[in-house]
Design a protein around this motif. Structure first.
Motif, PDB file in Angstrom:
ATOM      1  N   GLN A  62       0.844  -1.208   0.000  1.00 20.06           N
ATOM      2  CA  GLN A  62       0.000   0.000   0.000  1.00 20.06           C
ATOM      3  C   GLN A  62       0.875   1.252   0.000  1.00 20.06           C
ATOM      4  O   GLN A  62       2.098   1.173   0.142  1.00 20.06           O
ATOM      5  N   GLY A  91      -4.722   3.304   5.789  1.00 23.80           N
ATOM      6  CA  GLY A  91      -3.319   3.217   5.350  1.00 23.80           C
ATOM      7  C   GLY A  91      -2.368   3.661   6.445  1.00 23.80           C
ATOM      8  O   GLY A  91      -2.366   3.124   7.548  1.00 23.80           O
ATOM      9  N   ILE A 112      -6.436  -3.858   6.368  1.00 23.16           N
ATOM     10  CA  ILE A 112      -5.190  -4.573   6.705  1.00 23.16           C
ATOM     11  C   ILE A 112      -4.784  -4.225   8.139  1.00 23.16           C
ATOM     12  O   ILE A 112      -4.456  -3.072   8.454  1.00 23.16           O
ATOM     13  N   GLY A 138     -14.478  -1.437   4.229  1.00 25.11           N
ATOM     14  CA  GLY A 138     -15.071  -0.099   4.262  1.00 25.11           C
ATOM     15  C   GLY A 138     -16.054   0.164   3.141  1.00 25.11           C
ATOM     16  O   GLY A 138     -16.770   1.178   3.184  1.00 25.11           O
ATOM     17  N   THR A 154      -9.951   6.468  -0.054  1.00 27.06           N
ATOM     18  CA  THR A 154      -8.576   6.686  -0.507  1.00 27.06           C
ATOM     19  C   THR A 154      -8.020   5.455  -1.225  1.00 27.06           C
ATOM     20  O   THR A 154      -6.821   5.198  -1.179  1.00 27.06           O
ATOM     21  N   ALA A 155      -8.900   4.706  -1.891  1.00 28.78           N
ATOM     22  CA  ALA A 155      -8.494   3.617  -2.775  1.00 28.78           C
ATOM     23  C   ALA A 155      -9.465   3.640  -3.949  1.00 28.78           C
ATOM     24  O   ALA A 155     -10.602   4.121  -3.809  1.00 28.78           O
ATOM     25  N   LEU A 209      -9.456  -0.504  -4.284  1.00 31.98           N
ATOM     26  CA  LEU A 209     -10.461  -0.615  -3.233  1.00 31.98           C
ATOM     27  C   LEU A 209     -11.003  -2.042  -3.305  1.00 31.98           C
ATOM     28  O   LEU A 209     -11.682  -2.404  -4.276  1.00 31.98           O
TER      29      LEU A 209
END
Ligand code: SAM
Length: 217
Positions: A62, A91, A112, A138, A154-155, A209
């Motif tokens: 990531q 992240g 993660i 999420g 943010t993915a 994502l």
């Protein structure tokens, strides 16, 4: 008055050279970007590169996003200070930290475990106590805490996850990269009086994502 540290100088340079010339003008966003110590959100070995004009690896395949992209996504939420904001993809924790300086409470979800454990340590170290986090997919949002005044993903996903649109307050703003796995449009969805509008504010490249309303692992 104490003299600025090399980190402070790098951070100010980041704002002056990378953010303002590219159109980041929101005062609250600039203040938060000037405040949050980005170098604490990456490994020590990479700290000296933390204020560079690029993303950096954070482990587990990531990345922490480029400062400009963090600022752009933050500015797009148009925060005034009273909001509750949901972030998908904790992240390193940096984006959540920036948001936490500008709103009432940040809810952030990461899939993660190792990343969230590290991010939480940095939040504690900085006494950023208005960030609440959990491990989950999420793309399903955080129904128990909805609605949210702002949502930032943010993915990059193939589409805007429906649960996130449902969990957005009215009025509310949602920012998300949408596209294929190589290039995405950074989309800003606005909900106002029951009406939804979507516009593209930038082209970006994010990690995937992954989830029930995203890409399969
Ligand atoms: N906001 C982060 C920061 O400031 O460092 C950058 C996040 S990185 C570009 C994207 C993150 O999204 C990764 O940590 C990844 O594990 C996470 N992610 C991907 N799919 C997810 C999902 N369905 N739910 C939660 N997190 C997810």
């Amino acid at each position: 008055m104490t003299s600025p540290s090399p980190w402070d100088i790098n951070r100010e340079r980041m704002v002056e050279e990378q953010l303002i010339p590219r159109g980041i003008h929101d005062e609250a966003t600039l203040r938060a970007m000037r405040t949050v110590p980005r170098h604490l959100f990456v490994d020590d070995a990479m700290a000296s590169a933390a204020y560079g004009d690029h993303p950096l690896p954070i482990g587990s395949g990531q990345t922490i996003s480029q400062p400009y992209i963090v600022a752009l996504m933050t500015q797009a939420l148009a925060l005034k200070g009273h909001e509750r904001v949901l972030e998908i993809g904790t992240g390193s924790g940096y984006q959540a930290a920036v948001l936490s300086r500008m709103c009432r409470k940040v809810y952030t979800i990461e899939r993660i475990d190792a990343l969230l454990v590290r991010a939480r340590k940095v939040f504690d170290r900085l006494h950023y106590h208005n960030i609440i986090s959990r491990i989950d997919d999420g793309t399903a949002g955080w129904p128990d805490e909805a609605p949210f005044d702002g949502i930032v993903v943010t993915a990059g996903g193939p589409k805007i996850p429906e649960p996130l649109i449902e969990q957005l307050a009215d009025p509310g703003r949602l920012v998300i990269p949408v596209g294929d796995q190589f290039l995405q449009e950074l989309q800003l969805l606005e909900k106002i009086k029951g009406e939804i509008s979507v516009k593209t504010i930038e082209y970006v490249r994010f990690v995937n994502l992954i989830g029930i309303h995203g890409w399969s692992a």
